[in-house]
Design a protein around this motif. Structure first.
Motif, PDB file in Angstrom:
ATOM      1  N   ALA A   5      -4.292  31.917 -21.778  1.00 44.11           N
ATOM      2  CA  ALA A   5      -5.005  33.190 -21.869  1.00 44.11           C
ATOM      3  C   ALA A   5      -6.478  33.021 -22.213  1.00 44.11           C
ATOM      4  O   ALA A   5      -7.349  33.591 -21.557  1.00 44.11           O
ATOM      5  CB  ALA A   5      -4.329  34.087 -22.898  1.00 44.11           C
ATOM      6  N   ASP A   6      -6.773  32.230 -23.245  1.00 42.97           N
ATOM      7  CA  ASP A   6      -8.161  32.170 -23.702  1.00 42.97           C
ATOM      8  C   ASP A   6      -8.710  30.761 -23.899  1.00 42.97           C
ATOM      9  O   ASP A   6      -9.786  30.585 -24.463  1.00 42.97           O
ATOM     10  CB  ASP A   6      -8.319  32.979 -24.998  1.00 42.97           C
ATOM     11  N   GLY A   7      -7.984  29.747 -23.442  1.00 42.23           N
ATOM     12  CA  GLY A   7      -8.505  28.385 -23.488  1.00 42.23           C
ATOM     13  C   GLY A   7      -8.426  27.751 -24.863  1.00 42.23           C
ATOM     14  O   GLY A   7      -7.598  28.099 -25.692  1.00 42.23           O
ATOM     15  N   VAL A   8      -9.354  26.838 -25.090  1.00 38.04           N
ATOM     16  CA  VAL A   8      -9.380  26.047 -26.321  1.00 38.04           C
ATOM     17  C   VAL A   8     -10.145  26.803 -27.404  1.00 38.04           C
ATOM     18  O   VAL A   8     -11.155  27.460 -27.133  1.00 38.04           O
ATOM     19  CB  VAL A   8     -10.056  24.683 -26.045  1.00 38.04           C
ATOM     20  N   SER A   9      -9.666  26.677 -28.630  1.00 43.92           N
ATOM     21  CA  SER A   9     -10.341  27.358 -29.744  1.00 43.92           C
ATOM     22  C   SER A   9     -11.694  26.695 -30.022  1.00 43.92           C
ATOM     23  O   SER A   9     -11.939  25.547 -29.645  1.00 43.92           O
ATOM     24  CB  SER A   9      -9.472  27.284 -31.001  1.00 43.92           C
ATOM     25  N   ALA A  10     -12.556  27.412 -30.717  1.00 37.43           N
ATOM     26  CA  ALA A  10     -13.881  26.884 -31.073  1.00 37.43           C
ATOM     27  C   ALA A  10     -13.743  25.635 -31.942  1.00 37.43           C
ATOM     28  O   ALA A  10     -14.500  24.674 -31.787  1.00 37.43           O
ATOM     29  CB  ALA A  10     -14.693  27.960 -31.799  1.00 37.43           C
ATOM     30  N   GLU A  11     -12.764  25.620 -32.852  1.00 38.27           N
ATOM     31  CA  GLU A  11     -12.551  24.454 -33.725  1.00 38.27           C
ATOM     32  C   GLU A  11     -12.170  23.225 -32.900  1.00 38.27           C
ATOM     33  O   GLU A  11     -12.645  22.120 -33.171  1.00 38.27           O
ATOM     34  CB  GLU A  11     -11.445  24.739 -34.755  1.00 38.27           C
ATOM     35  N   MET A  12     -11.311  23.421 -31.884  1.00 40.39           N
ATOM     36  CA  MET A  12     -10.911  22.292 -31.037  1.00 40.39           C
ATOM     37  C   MET A  12     -12.106  21.772 -30.240  1.00 40.39           C
ATOM     38  O   MET A  12     -12.280  20.564 -30.091  1.00 40.39           O
ATOM     39  CB  MET A  12      -9.789  22.715 -30.084  1.00 40.39           C
ATOM     40  N   LEU A  13     -12.925  22.689 -29.738  1.00 41.24           N
ATOM     41  CA  LEU A  13     -14.104  22.265 -28.980  1.00 41.24           C
ATOM     42  C   LEU A  13     -15.058  21.460 -29.852  1.00 41.24           C
ATOM     43  O   LEU A  13     -15.641  20.467 -29.415  1.00 41.24           O
ATOM     44  CB  LEU A  13     -14.817  23.476 -28.378  1.00 41.24           C
ATOM     45  N   GLU A  14     -15.231  21.885 -31.101  1.00 43.02           N
ATOM     46  CA  GLU A  14     -16.114  21.160 -32.017  1.00 43.02           C
ATOM     47  C   GLU A  14     -15.565  19.785 -32.353  1.00 43.02           C
ATOM     48  O   GLU A  14     -16.317  18.827 -32.509  1.00 43.02           O
ATOM     49  CB  GLU A  14     -16.318  21.963 -33.307  1.00 43.02           C
ATOM     50  N   ALA A  15     -14.242  19.666 -32.471  1.00 43.01           N
ATOM     51  CA  ALA A  15     -13.614  18.388 -32.830  1.00 43.01           C
ATOM     52  C   ALA A  15     -13.492  17.435 -31.646  1.00 43.01           C
ATOM     53  O   ALA A  15     -13.301  16.238 -31.837  1.00 43.01           O
ATOM     54  CB  ALA A  15     -12.231  18.645 -33.429  1.00 43.01           C
ATOM     55  N   ALA A  16     -13.641  17.942 -30.426  1.00 47.03           N
ATOM     56  CA  ALA A  16     -13.435  17.112 -29.232  1.00 47.03           C
ATOM     57  C   ALA A  16     -14.566  16.122 -29.042  1.00 47.03           C
ATOM     58  O   ALA A  16     -15.740  16.416 -29.296  1.00 47.03           O
ATOM     59  CB  ALA A  16     -13.311  18.008 -28.006  1.00 47.03           C
ATOM     60  N   ASP A  17     -14.216  14.935 -28.595  1.00 51.73           N
ATOM     61  CA  ASP A  17     -15.214  13.921 -28.254  1.00 51.73           C
ATOM     62  C   ASP A  17     -15.773  14.165 -26.854  1.00 51.73           C
ATOM     63  O   ASP A  17     -16.904  13.803 -26.561  1.00 51.73           O
ATOM     64  CB  ASP A  17     -14.592  12.523 -28.281  1.00 51.73           C
ATOM     65  N   ARG A  18     -14.960  14.778 -26.005  1.00 53.32           N
ATOM     66  CA  ARG A  18     -15.369  14.968 -24.622  1.00 53.32           C
ATOM     67  C   ARG A  18     -14.636  16.159 -24.021  1.00 53.32           C
ATOM     68  O   ARG A  18     -13.497  16.414 -24.337  1.00 53.32           O
ATOM     69  CB  ARG A  18     -15.029  13.707 -23.832  1.00 53.32           C
ATOM     70  N   ARG A  19     -15.302  16.859 -23.138  1.00 55.28           N
ATOM     71  CA  ARG A  19     -14.674  17.941 -22.370  1.00 55.28           C
ATOM     72  C   ARG A  19     -14.375  17.396 -20.982  1.00 55.28           C
ATOM     73  O   ARG A  19     -15.122  16.588 -20.446  1.00 55.28           O
ATOM     74  CB  ARG A  19     -15.595  19.145 -22.246  1.00 55.28           C
ATOM     75  N   VAL A  20     -13.295  17.893 -20.392  1.00 54.39           N
ATOM     76  CA  VAL A  20     -12.876  17.431 -19.072  1.00 54.39           C
ATOM     77  C   VAL A  20     -12.823  18.622 -18.132  1.00 54.39           C
ATOM     78  O   VAL A  20     -12.355  19.694 -18.507  1.00 54.39           O
ATOM     79  CB  VAL A  20     -11.479  16.770 -19.151  1.00 54.39           C
ATOM     80  N   CYS A  21     -13.299  18.428 -16.935  1.00 55.03           N
ATOM     81  CA  CYS A  21     -13.254  19.473 -15.913  1.00 55.03           C
ATOM     82  C   CYS A  21     -12.316  19.015 -14.815  1.00 55.03           C
ATOM     83  O   CYS A  21     -12.409  17.885 -14.344  1.00 55.03           O
ATOM     84  CB  CYS A  21     -14.656  19.700 -15.353  1.00 55.03           C
ATOM     85  N   LEU A  22     -11.404  19.889 -14.420  1.00 57.74           N
ATOM     86  CA  LEU A  22     -10.500  19.595 -13.310  1.00 57.74           C
ATOM     87  C   LEU A  22     -11.006  20.343 -12.089  1.00 57.74           C
ATOM     88  O   LEU A  22     -10.957  21.575 -12.047  1.00 57.74           O
ATOM     89  CB  LEU A  22      -9.072  20.040 -13.639  1.00 57.74           C
ATOM     90  N   PRO A  23     -11.510  19.632 -11.080  1.00 63.10           N
ATOM     91  CA  PRO A  23     -12.028  20.330  -9.895  1.00 63.10           C
ATOM     92  C   PRO A  23     -10.891  21.015  -9.143  1.00 63.10           C
ATOM     93  O   PRO A  23      -9.761  20.535  -9.118  1.00 63.10           O
ATOM     94  CB  PRO A  23     -12.646  19.204  -9.067  1.00 63.10           C
ATOM     95  N   MET A  24     -11.207  22.154  -8.558  1.00 61.89           N
ATOM     96  CA  MET A  24     -10.218  22.900  -7.780  1.00 61.89           C
ATOM     97  C   MET A  24     -10.752  23.074  -6.365  1.00 61.89           C
ATOM     98  O   MET A  24     -11.938  23.322  -6.166  1.00 61.89           O
ATOM     99  CB  MET A  24      -9.965  24.269  -8.418  1.00 61.89           C
ATOM    100  N   TYR A  25      -9.859  22.926  -5.416  1.00 64.19           N
ATOM    101  CA  TYR A  25     -10.220  23.070  -4.008  1.00 64.19           C
ATOM    102  C   TYR A  25      -9.329  24.124  -3.382  1.00 64.19           C
ATOM    103  O   TYR A  25      -8.227  24.374  -3.838  1.00 64.19           O
ATOM    104  CB  TYR A  25     -10.036  21.724  -3.289  1.00 64.19           C
ATOM    105  N   GLY A  26      -9.805  24.728  -2.335  1.00 64.63           N
ATOM    106  CA  GLY A  26      -8.992  25.712  -1.638  1.00 64.63           C
ATOM    107  C   GLY A  26      -9.144  27.090  -2.230  1.00 64.63           C
ATOM    108  O   GLY A  26     -10.220  27.486  -2.672  1.00 64.63           O
ATOM    109  N   PHE A  27      -8.026  27.825  -2.299  1.00 63.17           N
ATOM    110  CA  PHE A  27      -8.064  29.224  -2.679  1.00 63.17           C
ATOM    111  C   PHE A  27      -7.591  29.481  -4.109  1.00 63.17           C
ATOM    112  O   PHE A  27      -7.363  30.617  -4.469  1.00 63.17           O
ATOM    113  CB  PHE A  27      -7.206  30.043  -1.713  1.00 63.17           C
ATOM    114  N   ASN A  28      -7.403  28.459  -4.903  1.00 60.19           N
ATOM    115  CA  ASN A  28      -6.904  28.702  -6.266  1.00 60.19           C
ATOM    116  C   ASN A  28      -8.033  29.076  -7.214  1.00 60.19           C
ATOM    117  O   ASN A  28      -9.173  28.649  -7.056  1.00 60.19           O
ATOM    118  CB  ASN A  28      -6.120  27.501  -6.785  1.00 60.19           C
ATOM    119  N   ASP A  29      -7.694  29.894  -8.204  1.00 56.35           N
ATOM    120  CA  ASP A  29      -8.662  30.321  -9.205  1.00 56.35           C
ATOM    121  C   ASP A  29      -8.516  29.536 -10.494  1.00 56.35           C
ATOM    122  O   ASP A  29      -9.461  29.414 -11.267  1.00 56.35           O
ATOM    123  CB  ASP A  29      -8.480  31.811  -9.527  1.00 56.35           C
ATOM    124  N   SER A  30      -7.289  29.074 -10.758  1.00 58.31           N
ATOM    125  CA  SER A  30      -7.049  28.328 -11.993  1.00 58.31           C
ATOM    126  C   SER A  30      -5.763  27.531 -11.846  1.00 58.31           C
ATOM    127  O   SER A  30      -4.973  27.760 -10.935  1.00 58.31           O
ATOM    128  CB  SER A  30      -6.916  29.300 -13.177  1.00 58.31           C
TER     129      SER A  30
END
Length: 137
Positions: A5-30
């Motif tokens: 619903a709302d992704g990662v919490s602010a605390e988790m983002l602050e504690a993370a060493d790295r963010r990862v992006c998963l590329p999407m192709y085609g007609f998907n939104d998520s």
């Protein structure tokens, strides 16, 4: 990983060493969260095989015994699976039932109707062939 619903919490983002992006192709939104998690873990294990951890042999054997017992549909299949506790099939080997058991189940009444319809069509085709041959002679 965060919630769908709302992704990662602010605390988790602050504690993370790295963010990862998963590329999407085609007609998907998520991606579904479980799909995204599986994709990240798959890539992680490809890049860093030592991250898989190592269970002691007795724990691996116990887990195998539990899962083989759950997978088995018959006593004979259970015995076959359990005979492989110390010699498991390689990863991704197919330990499921044979292909003839993977077909869709059709109620006998419907199967009988389908057979009758197929026989009727075959008779109609034969009659048309015979009429065609008689007309051409």
């Amino acid at each position: 990983m965060g919630r769908e619903a709302d992704g990662v919490s602010a605390e988790m983002l602050e504690a993370a060493d790295r963010r990862v992006c998963l590329p999407m192709y085609g007609f998907n939104d998520s991606y579904n969260l479980s799909v995204a998690t599986a994709m990240v873990l798959h890539h992680l294990f490809l890049c860093c095989p030592e991250a898989r951890g190592d269970l002691p042999p007795e724990r691996r054997r116990a887990l195998r015994a539990e899962w083989y017992s759950r997978l088995a549909r018959t006593d004979a299949q259970r015995a076959q699976f359990l005979a492989r506790l110390d010699d498991p099939p390689p990863p991704f080997a197919d330990v499921r039932r044979p292909d003839e058991h993977r077909t869709a189940w059709v109620p006998p009444k419907i199967a009988r109707k389908e057979q009758e319809q197929a026989a009727s069509l075959a008779e109609q085709r034969q009659a048309l062939r015979e009429d065609g041959e008689a007309g051409g002679a």
